[in-house]
Each structure stands twice: as structure tokens, then as C-alpha cells.
Scaffold this motif. Structure first.
Motif, short mmCIF file in Angstrom:
data_model
loop_
_atom_site.label_atom_id
_atom_site.label_comp_id
_atom_site.label_asym_id
_atom_site.label_seq_id
_atom_site.Cartn_x
_atom_site.Cartn_y
_atom_site.Cartn_z
N PHE A 196 0.82 -1.21 0.00
CA PHE A 196 0.00 0.00 0.00
C PHE A 196 0.86 1.26 0.00
O PHE A 196 0.59 2.21 -0.75
N LYS A 197 1.91 1.28 0.82
CA LYS A 197 2.80 2.45 0.85
C LYS A 197 3.45 2.67 -0.51
O LYS A 197 3.60 3.81 -0.96
N GLU A 198 3.81 1.58 -1.17
CA GLU A 198 4.40 1.70 -2.52
C GLU A 198 3.38 2.27 -3.50
O GLU A 198 3.70 3.12 -4.32
N PRO A 217 1.82 10.70 -5.60
CA PRO A 217 3.19 11.08 -5.22
C PRO A 217 3.29 12.36 -4.40
O PRO A 217 4.08 12.43 -3.46
N GLU A 218 2.50 13.38 -4.72
CA GLU A 218 2.58 14.63 -3.97
C GLU A 218 2.12 14.43 -2.52
O GLU A 218 2.73 14.96 -1.58
N LEU A 219 1.05 13.68 -2.36
CA LEU A 219 0.56 13.40 -1.01
C LEU A 219 1.57 12.55 -0.24
O LEU A 219 1.80 12.80 0.95
N ALA A 220 2.17 11.59 -0.91
CA ALA A 220 3.17 10.72 -0.25
C ALA A 220 4.33 11.56 0.28
O ALA A 220 4.80 11.35 1.41
N ILE A 221 4.81 12.51 -0.52
CA ILE A 221 5.91 13.38 -0.09
C ILE A 221 5.47 14.26 1.07
O ILE A 221 6.22 14.45 2.04
N HIS A 222 4.25 14.80 0.98
CA HIS A 222 3.73 15.67 2.05
C HIS A 222 3.64 14.91 3.37
O HIS A 222 4.05 15.43 4.43
N LEU A 223 3.12 13.69 3.33
CA LEU A 223 3.01 12.89 4.54
C LEU A 223 4.39 12.55 5.10
O LEU A 223 4.62 12.61 6.32
N ASP A 260 2.88 8.31 8.76
CA ASP A 260 2.87 7.03 8.05
C ASP A 260 1.42 6.64 7.77
O ASP A 260 0.64 6.43 8.71
N PRO A 261 1.02 6.54 6.49
CA PRO A 261 -0.39 6.22 6.19
C PRO A 261 -0.85 4.87 6.73
O PRO A 261 -2.03 4.65 6.95
#
Length: 280
Positions: A122-124, A131-137, A143-144
Motif C-alpha cells: 500500500f505504501k508503494e 506522489p505529492e501526497l506521499a511526499i507531504h506525509l 505514516d499512512p
């Protein structure tokens, strides 16, 4: 599986159950979890609610049916939802079908290997699809999987509003576990704009919680899940296999470290204090 076993298999499991003077660990955990299952549902809100004894029997029967797993937190919510729509024995077989057919193997084992694998997958996917949300988090140390692990373990039960997670269940029972990834990504996409406006860990965490608890736009969520995040089971399976190898290697490495630590602890000489006499 049901067709290969005796017709009264469920009743036989329960009739052969003998708790003895002390309950086994699985039975103890089941008792602890009964009233935590769906506390706001009238069928499970108190020890005297109609659903509690049924839920207890279904979970105990499964612990006897599958002694390698016995019981895992998450089973209680899955079985409780099944009991709302079917009789007790059918709810037991529904739990068997979900745990042993729809979900990957080792998902509910003691070490939750399958769950760890799916969280890595899921993280991948979050990095690939959002990608933008992943970088922001990541920039705010969020950690989602802090949220998603419960989504996957309990199939979204008690994380989303009732009508929303029941809709996800319909898709899950029809298409299998890849649906969990689609809807998990859809939830993040649905609240991405609000999450991107948050500037610290706590505000992101609180936004996560409040938005998920109030997510009732089923049509929008379904559209995002199936139109925006199209993915094949083959692709999911490939990622699972790769992450399973990585996690297995990590676990083996940790086992070596633990074994070395135990050996060193056993072989380590104890400090002795020599008491000198006053004459010396």
C-alpha cells in the motif's frame, strides 16, 4: 471447504469444546473483544445483547477449526457484520471463506506477515499513485499505515460509516482483496486536498480521522476506486511476492540477532564482588 466436511461440522466444533478450569488464550481474548466489537450497534452493545452469544460461538468455533491461527483481533468485527445478515452457522462459514480464501495466506498468523506485506504494498502504491501526497506525509512524519492497517485487518469495519463500509464489502466479496487497495487509495485521494493544506503532524492526523469518520459519498468513492485506480490482481500479487521476500529476510535477520543476544547473555560471566576483611 464446507462441502468436504460433515454437514453438522459447526455444531460438532462447539459440542466438542471443553474450556476446562481455565480458558485458553484465544478464548480469553475473544471474551475481551466481544463488547469492543461494535459498541454502538444494539446487537453488540451490552453483555445481554442478542448478538454477543452468537458472536462468541462463531469466534470460538473458528479458533477450533483453525488451531494454527485460532483468533486474531479483526475476526470479531468481520464475524459481527456477517451475523447481521445471516444465521450463525452461515456467518461462521463466511468468516472461513474470507480468512482462508479471499485474504492472502499468513494474513492473520501470529506475526501478521500478510498484513505487513500488504501495508508495504500500500505504501508503494501511495508513492506511485499519489506522489505529492506521499511526499507531504513523509515530510511531516505521517505514516499512512497508521490508519490503513486497521482498514485492511477489519475490512474497513468501524473505520468508515456503516453504509460506506458495507458498500466496500459488496465489492470485496465479489472481487477479492485487491478491492481493499483500490478503496484505501480512493479514501486518500478523496481527502488529498484537505490533507495537503495541513502543516503539522497533529493537524494531518486529526484531518485523517474526522474525514474518514464522515465519508458518506459512496458514489464519489466508488468512481475514484474503480476509474482512477485501476489495477490487476496480477500486479498486486507481484508486489506482494516481492515485499514478502523482503519482510521474510528482515524477520530472519532479527531472529539471528535475537539468538546471538540470548547466547551472549547465557555465556556472559557474572560479576563477582570480593569482600576484603578489615585485616587486609
Amino acid at each position: 471447504v464446507r462441502g468436504k466436511l460433515q454437514p453438522d461440522y459447526y455444531q460438532a466444533l462447539l459440542s466438542n469444546y471443553s474450556p476446562g478450569p481455565q480458558m485458553c488464550p484465544a478464548a480469553k481474548q475473544i471474551e475481551l473483544d466481544l463488547l469492543r466489537t461494535l459498541p454502538n450497534n444494539k446487537h453488540y452493545e451490552s453483555p445481554h445483547s442478542s448478538g454477543i452469544p452468537k458472536l462468541r460461538r462463531v469466534l470460538l468455533a473458528y479458533s477450533l477449526h483453525n488451531p494454527e491461527v485460532e483468533y486474531c483481533q479483526g475476526f470479531n468485527r468481520i464475524a459481527a457484520i456477517a451475523l447481521l445478515f445471516m444465521n450463525e452457522e452461515d456467518a461462521f462459514w463466511c468468516l472461513v471463506y474470507i480468512v482462508e480464501n479471499l485474504m492472502p495466506s499468513l494474513y492473520y498468523c501470529k506475526q501478521l506477515v500478510g498484513v505487513q506485506v500488504d501495508q508495504a504494498v500500500f505504501k508503494e502504491l501511495v508513492c506511485e499513485k499519489l506522489p505529492e501526497l506521499a511526499i507531504h506525509l513523509e515530510n511531516h512524519a505521517v505514516d499512512p499505515t497508521l490508519f490503513s492497517i486497521n482498514w485492511f485487518l477489519c475490512l474497513f469495519v468501524d473505520s468508515l460509516p456503516v453504509n460506506t463500509y458495507l458498500h466496500i464489502w459488496d465489492a470485496f466479496l465479489f472481487e477479492g482483496s485487491k478491492v481493499l487497495f483500490r478503496y484505501a487509495l480512493a479514501i486518500l485521494h478523496f481527502m488529498e486536498d484537505k490533507l495537503m493544506k495541513q502543516t503539522d503532524y497533529m493537524s494531518i492526523f486529526n484531518t485523517f480521522r474526522t474525514e474518514v469518520e464522515s465519508l458518506t459519498d459512496i458514489n464519489a468513492l466508488r468512481t475514484i476506486a474503480f476509474d482512477t485506480f485501476k489495477m490487476s490482481f496480477k500486479m498486486i500479487q507481484g508486489k506482494r511476492e516481492r515485499h514478502h521476500k523482503l519482510i521474510k529476510a528482515q524477520m530472519e535477520s532479527l531472529d539471528v540477532i535475537r539468538q546471538d543476544y540470548r547466547k551472549n547473555s547465557i555465556n556472559k560471566p557474572t560479576n563477582s564482588c570480593t569482600v576484603q576483611s578489615d585485616e587486609e
